[in-house]
Design a protein around this motif. Structure first.
Motif, PDB file in Angstrom:
ATOM      1  N   PRO A  60       4.903  -4.066 -15.811  1.00 51.42           N
ATOM      2  CA  PRO A  60       5.955  -3.078 -16.075  1.00 51.42           C
ATOM      3  C   PRO A  60       5.900  -1.926 -15.083  1.00 51.42           C
ATOM      4  CG  PRO A  60       4.162  -2.807 -17.638  1.00 51.42           C
ATOM      5  CD  PRO A  60       3.841  -4.046 -16.839  1.00 51.42           C
ATOM      6  N   VAL A  61       7.030  -1.274 -14.871  1.00 52.35           N
ATOM      7  CA  VAL A  61       7.116  -0.122 -13.972  1.00 52.35           C
ATOM      8  C   VAL A  61       6.880   1.143 -14.783  1.00 52.35           C
ATOM      9  CG1 VAL A  61       8.638   1.197 -12.468  1.00 52.35           C
ATOM     10  CG2 VAL A  61       8.669  -1.303 -12.386  1.00 52.35           C
ATOM     11  N   VAL A  62       5.939   1.939 -14.329  1.00 55.11           N
ATOM     12  CA  VAL A  62       5.612   3.186 -15.014  1.00 55.11           C
ATOM     13  C   VAL A  62       6.481   4.332 -14.505  1.00 55.11           C
ATOM     14  CG1 VAL A  62       3.785   4.876 -15.451  1.00 55.11           C
ATOM     15  CG2 VAL A  62       3.255   2.423 -15.453  1.00 55.11           C
ATOM     16  N   SER A  63       6.648   4.414 -13.185  1.00 54.17           N
ATOM     17  CA  SER A  63       7.473   5.479 -12.610  1.00 54.17           C
ATOM     18  C   SER A  63       8.001   5.047 -11.255  1.00 54.17           C
ATOM     19  CB  SER A  63       6.673   6.785 -12.470  1.00 54.17           C
ATOM     20  OG  SER A  63       5.623   6.619 -11.525  1.00 54.17           O
TER      21      SER A  63
ATOM     22  N   ARG B  17      -0.039 -11.192 -11.851  1.00 53.48           N
ATOM     23  CA  ARG B  17       0.211  -9.771 -12.054  1.00 53.48           C
ATOM     24  C   ARG B  17      -0.067  -9.020 -10.752  1.00 53.48           C
ATOM     25  NH1 ARG B  17      -2.164 -12.028 -16.372  1.00 53.48           N
ATOM     26  NH2 ARG B  17      -1.296 -11.626 -18.448  1.00 53.48           N
ATOM     27  N   LEU B  18       0.615  -7.899 -10.590  1.00 48.59           N
ATOM     28  CA  LEU B  18       0.352  -7.061  -9.417  1.00 48.59           C
ATOM     29  C   LEU B  18      -0.894  -6.225  -9.701  1.00 48.59           C
ATOM     30  CD1 LEU B  18       1.234  -6.059  -6.625  1.00 48.59           C
ATOM     31  CD2 LEU B  18       2.592  -4.300  -7.776  1.00 48.59           C
TER      32      LEU B  18
ATOM     33  N   ILE C 193       6.757   2.972  -6.127  1.00 53.39           N
ATOM     34  CA  ILE C 193       6.826   2.404  -7.476  1.00 53.39           C
ATOM     35  C   ILE C 193       5.403   2.321  -8.020  1.00 53.39           C
ATOM     36  CG2 ILE C 193       7.550   0.439  -8.880  1.00 53.39           C
ATOM     37  CD1 ILE C 193       8.888   0.674  -5.384  1.00 53.39           C
ATOM     38  N   VAL C 194       5.204   2.837  -9.216  1.00 49.84           N
ATOM     39  CA  VAL C 194       3.875   2.850  -9.821  1.00 49.84           C
ATOM     40  C   VAL C 194       3.872   1.882 -11.006  1.00 49.84           C
ATOM     41  CG1 VAL C 194       2.127   4.248 -10.991  1.00 49.84           C
ATOM     42  CG2 VAL C 194       3.491   5.240  -9.122  1.00 49.84           C
ATOM     43  N   THR C 195       2.866   1.006 -11.051  1.00 51.00           N
ATOM     44  CA  THR C 195       2.659   0.076 -12.162  1.00 51.00           C
ATOM     45  C   THR C 195       1.302   0.411 -12.804  1.00 51.00           C
ATOM     46  OG1 THR C 195       1.484  -1.636 -10.918  1.00 51.00           O
ATOM     47  CG2 THR C 195       3.903  -1.652 -10.796  1.00 51.00           C
ATOM     48  N   PRO C 196       0.963  -0.174 -13.940  1.00 47.93           N
ATOM     49  CA  PRO C 196      -0.309   0.170 -14.590  1.00 47.93           C
ATOM     50  C   PRO C 196      -1.546  -0.084 -13.730  1.00 47.93           C
ATOM     51  CG  PRO C 196       1.131  -0.974 -16.113  1.00 47.93           C
ATOM     52  CD  PRO C 196       1.786  -1.045 -14.779  1.00 47.93           C
ATOM     53  N   SER C 197      -1.482  -1.040 -12.820  1.00 51.94           N
ATOM     54  CA  SER C 197      -2.700  -1.396 -12.086  1.00 51.94           C
ATOM     55  C   SER C 197      -2.551  -1.330 -10.572  1.00 51.94           C
ATOM     56  CB  SER C 197      -3.156  -2.803 -12.476  1.00 51.94           C
ATOM     57  OG  SER C 197      -2.111  -3.736 -12.257  1.00 51.94           O
TER      58      SER C 197
ATOM     59  N   ARG D 179       0.152   0.206  -6.961  1.00 50.39           N
ATOM     60  CA  ARG D 179       1.311   0.922  -6.428  1.00 50.39           C
ATOM     61  C   ARG D 179       2.005   0.040  -5.395  1.00 50.39           C
ATOM     62  NH1 ARG D 179       0.857   6.608  -7.292  1.00 50.39           N
ATOM     63  NH2 ARG D 179      -1.128   7.133  -8.313  1.00 50.39           N
ATOM     64  N   LEU D 180       3.298   0.237  -5.306  1.00 47.44           N
ATOM     65  CA  LEU D 180       4.075  -0.556  -4.345  1.00 47.44           C
ATOM     66  C   LEU D 180       5.006   0.385  -3.600  1.00 47.44           C
ATOM     67  CD1 LEU D 180       5.626  -4.027  -4.995  1.00 47.44           C
ATOM     68  CD2 LEU D 180       7.005  -2.278  -3.913  1.00 47.44           C
ATOM     69  N   ARG D 181       5.160   0.157  -2.292  1.00 44.25           N
ATOM     70  CA  ARG D 181       6.102   0.927  -1.481  1.00 44.25           C
ATOM     71  C   ARG D 181       7.148  -0.018  -0.888  1.00 44.25           C
ATOM     72  NH1 ARG D 181       3.557   4.746   2.856  1.00 44.25           N
ATOM     73  NH2 ARG D 181       2.836   2.751   3.658  1.00 44.25           N
ATOM     74  N   ALA D 182       8.394   0.459  -0.861  1.00 45.36           N
ATOM     75  CA  ALA D 182       9.491  -0.367  -0.343  1.00 45.36           C
ATOM     76  C   ALA D 182      10.581   0.519   0.229  1.00 45.36           C
ATOM     77  CB  ALA D 182      10.058  -1.243  -1.454  1.00 45.36           C
ATOM     78  N   THR D 183      11.328  -0.028   1.182  1.00 39.35           N
ATOM     79  CA  THR D 183      12.453   0.703   1.762  1.00 39.35           C
ATOM     80  C   THR D 183      13.640   0.712   0.808  1.00 39.35           C
ATOM     81  OG1 THR D 183      11.710  -0.026   3.948  1.00 39.35           O
ATOM     82  CG2 THR D 183      13.941   0.874   3.795  1.00 39.35           C
ATOM     83  N   HIS D 184      13.792  -0.360   0.057  1.00 39.83           N
ATOM     84  CA  HIS D 184      14.907  -0.470  -0.895  1.00 39.83           C
ATOM     85  C   HIS D 184      14.365  -0.887  -2.255  1.00 39.83           C
ATOM     86  CE1 HIS D 184      18.124  -0.215   2.182  1.00 39.83           C
ATOM     87  NE2 HIS D 184      17.239  -0.827   2.965  1.00 39.83           N
TER      88      HIS D 184
END
Length: 498
Positions: free
Chosen positions: A205-208, A20-21, A218-222, A224-229
Motif C-alpha cells: 500500500p501507498v502511505v504518502s 512485495r516492494l 512515493i512512500v510504502t511501509p517498507s 521508497r520509490l521515485r518516479a518522473t510520473h
C-alpha cells in the motif's frame, strides 16, 4: 465472469507467492493500482521502452477488475446522445473512436497464445424492455453512418426467437463486440506486463505521495520509490493519501452469480451465444462453461457479502426466464466500481507528472484499455488526445449523502424500468387481442354473408359522363343514351302510329 469459473488457477486465486516492494527503487513511471487500467498502462508503457513499477495494496484484480463478466464493446457509461449534447458531435465521434481502439487493444492481447483459456467469443446483444422501434432506427443510422460502428437492428420476433421471454422487445446487435473470461484477462494482462519489463509489487500500500518537483516520491511501509510520473489508477480504493480523489467517485457494488449446470434446457430457452444486456442497465448475462448461466443484476452503494444476493439473482432469473424452473446458484461474486457524477471516466493530467485513470463505471473493459494506451503515449510520445476528457472535471460525489442518493436513484430507476416494461407488455397484449377480435368478427361476417362486398377486381364500373345541358343535346346524343340504358330509339313512324 469465466468460461472456467469453478476451476481457477492458484495464481488467479491469489495463492501464489506475491512480490512485495522491500527495497528502494527508481522508475520512469509509477502506477498505483493493479486493476485493468493500471495493468494496461504498465503494459503499454513497458512496450514503449519505459521502466514501470506497479504498486498494489492487496493483490492483482482483487476488486471489480477481477470480478466482471468480461463484455467488451465500444462506448461509455454515458449514453451517446448525452455525450453529443455535452461536448458536440465532432469531439463525441473522436471519443467514440478512442473507445473502439480500447476494445481492439483487448482483442489483440486476449488471444489463446497470450492467455490460454481466455475463451473469446463474438457478439453482444443489447435488448430493450419497451417497444422503441422509432428510436431504434435513428440510433442505428447514427452508429452506422456517423460513428462507423457495425450494428444490426433486430425486431422483437427475432429477439424472442433466441431469448424465450416476453420481457424483451427490439435489440441492437454488435457483431464485432465480444466477451472474454474476465478473471483470466486481468491476470493475463499482468503476465504480459511482466514479460514486457514492468515490475508489479503486491501487498504494497501507498502511505504518502510527494508530487512536487521533477522526481516524485512515493512512500510504502517498507520502501521508497521515485518516479518522473505517477499514475493514479486505484478507483475508489486509493486510500488516505488520495482521499480527495476517491471522493469524486460514487462507489457502486455490483453482484453476480453463476448457476449450477442446467443442461440442454438452457440452450432451448437462451439460444444466443454472446452477452446480453438490457438497455436500462438492470440485467447482464451470458452462458458459461457450456450449460451454466452467469447473471449480473443487483447493485448497492454499500459493501455487502455477495452471498446475501444469491436469492435476488435467482428471483431475477426466474422473472425473466420462468421456463428455466427452479435453479441453484452455485457461486456469487461482486466488486465495486467507481462512477463519476457526469458518467464519463476521469483520464488526464492533474498536474505536471501526476496522472489519473479512474471512474470507468460499468463500461470498464474497453475504457480502461483506452486509458492505458492514451496515458502511456501521452507520457512517452506527447499524445494530447487526453485533453478530450477535459470537459469532464473532477466533481465531488457527495460523500455519505451521495451514497444514499445514489441508492435511492438506483431503486427508482429499477422500479421505473419495471413499470415501463409492464406497461409495454400490457399494450402489446392489448394489440394482439384487438387483432384477434377483428379477425373473429371478419370470419363471422363472411360466414353470415353480411360482410362488405366488393365487385371483382377485374370488373370496375365506369363513371358516367356528366350530362349536357338540354339545349346542347342532339338527336344522336339521345339515341346513344337510350342504347346505354338498354332501349331502342323510337322511330318517327311509330310515334305517328301511336
Amino acid at each position: 465472469m469465466s468460461e472456467t469459473f469453478t476451476s481457477v488457477s492458484q495464481e488467479e486465486a491469489g495463492l501464489r507467492d506475491r512480490m512485495r516492494l522491500s527495497f528502494d527503487l527508481d522508475a520512469d513511471i509509477c502506477v498505483i493500482g493493479a486493476g485493468l487500467a493500471g495493468l494496461s498502462i504498465a503494459l503499454e508503457a513497458a512496450r514503449l521502452g519505459a521502466s514501470v513499477a506497479v504498486l498494489e495494496g492487496r493483490h492483482i484484480g482483487w476488486n471489480a477488475s477481477g470480478n466482471q463478466l468480461g463484455t467488451v464493446m465500444p462506448g461509455f457509461a454515458l449514453p451517446l446522445a448525452d455525450l453529443i449534447e455535452r461536448i458536440g458531435f465532432e469531439d463525441a465521434r473522436e471519443l467514440w473512436t478512442l473507445s473502439k481502439e480500447g476494445a481492439e487493444f483487448v482483442r489483440a492481447n486476449a488471444t489463446e497464445e497470450n492467455m490460454p483459456g481466455i475463451g473469446l467469443s463474438d457478439g453482444v446483444l443489447e435488448v430493450s424492455n419497451v417497444d422503441t422501434g422509432d428510436r431504434l432506427i435513428s440510433r442505428l443510422q447514427m452508429l452506422n453512418e456517423d460513428f462507423d460502428t457495425e450494428v444490426e437492428g433486430w425486431q422483437a420476433d427475432r429477439v424472442r426467437g433466441l431469448l424465450k421471454t416476453d420481457r424483451y422487445f427490439h435489440g441492437v446487435y454488435y457483431p464485432k463486440a465480444f466477451q472474454v473470461d474476465g478473471r483470466k484477462y486481468v491476470h493475463g494482462l499482468a503476465a504480459l506486463a511482466r514479460r514486457a519489463g514492468a515490475r508489479i509489487f503486491e501487498d504494497t500500500p501507498v502511505v504518502s505521495i510527494d508530487h512536487s518537483g521533477i522526481r516524485k516520491r512515493i512512500v510504502t511501509p517498507s520502501a521508497r520509490l521515485r518516479a518522473t510520473h505517477i499514475v493514479l489508477a486505484g478507483n475508489i480504493h486509493l486510500g488516505a493519501p488520495l482521499k480527495r480523489l476517491s471522493e469524486t467517485l460514487l462507489p457502486v457494488w455490483r453482484y453476480a452469480g453463476v448457476t449450477a449446470p442446467l443442461g440442454e434446457r438452457l440452450h432451448e430457452i437462451i439460444a444466443f451465444k454472446g452477452s446480453v444486456m438490457d438497455s436500462d442497465g438492470v440485467d447482464h448475462f451470458r452462458i458459461v462453461e457450456g450449460d451454466r448461466l452467469m447473471w449480473e443484476s443487483p447493485e448497492t452503494t454499500w459493501a455487502a457479502r455477495p452471498q446475501r444476493f444469491a436469492g435476488a439473482v435467482k428471483r431475477r432469473i426466474r422473472t425473466i426466464f420462468p421456463e428455466l424452473g427452479n435453479i441453484e446458484i452455485a457461486d456469487m461474486f461482486g466488486g465495486a466500481t467507481g462512477q463519476t457524477v457526469h458518467g464519463m471516466p476521469q483520464i488526464g493530467q492533474l498536474r505536471k507528472g501526476l496522472w489519473v485513470a479512474s471512474g470507468f463505471g460499468r463500461q470498464g473493459m474497453n475504457t480502461s484499455a483506452m486509458a492505458g494506451q492514451m496515458i502511456a503515449r501521452s507520457i512517452l510520445w506527447g499524445d494530447e488526445r487526453w485533453r478530450l476528457f477535459s470537459p469532464f472535471e473532477l466533481v465531488w460525489a457527495g460523500g455519505a449523502t451521495g451514497r444514499v442518493a445514489g441508492q435511492l436513484v438506483g431503486i427508482w430507476s429499477r422500479a421505473s424500468s419495471a413499470a415501463a416494461g409492464s406497461l409495454a407488455r400490457y399494450r402489446e397484449r392489448a394489440r394482439v387481442k384487438d387483432r384477434e377480435r377483428e379477425a373473429r368478427l371478419a370470419k363471422a361476417n363472411r360466414a353470415a354473408g353480411t360482410g362488405p362486398r366488393r365487385p371483382p377486381s377485374a370488373v370496375r364500373p365506369r363513371p358516367a359522363p356528366p350530362p349536357k345541358p338540354a339545349a346542347q343535346r342532339t338527336e344522336q346524343d339521345t339515341e346513344q343514351g337510350n342504347i346505354e340504358q338498354g332501349t331502342e330509339p323510337a322511330s318517327h313512324e311509330a310515334g305517328i302510329s301511336r
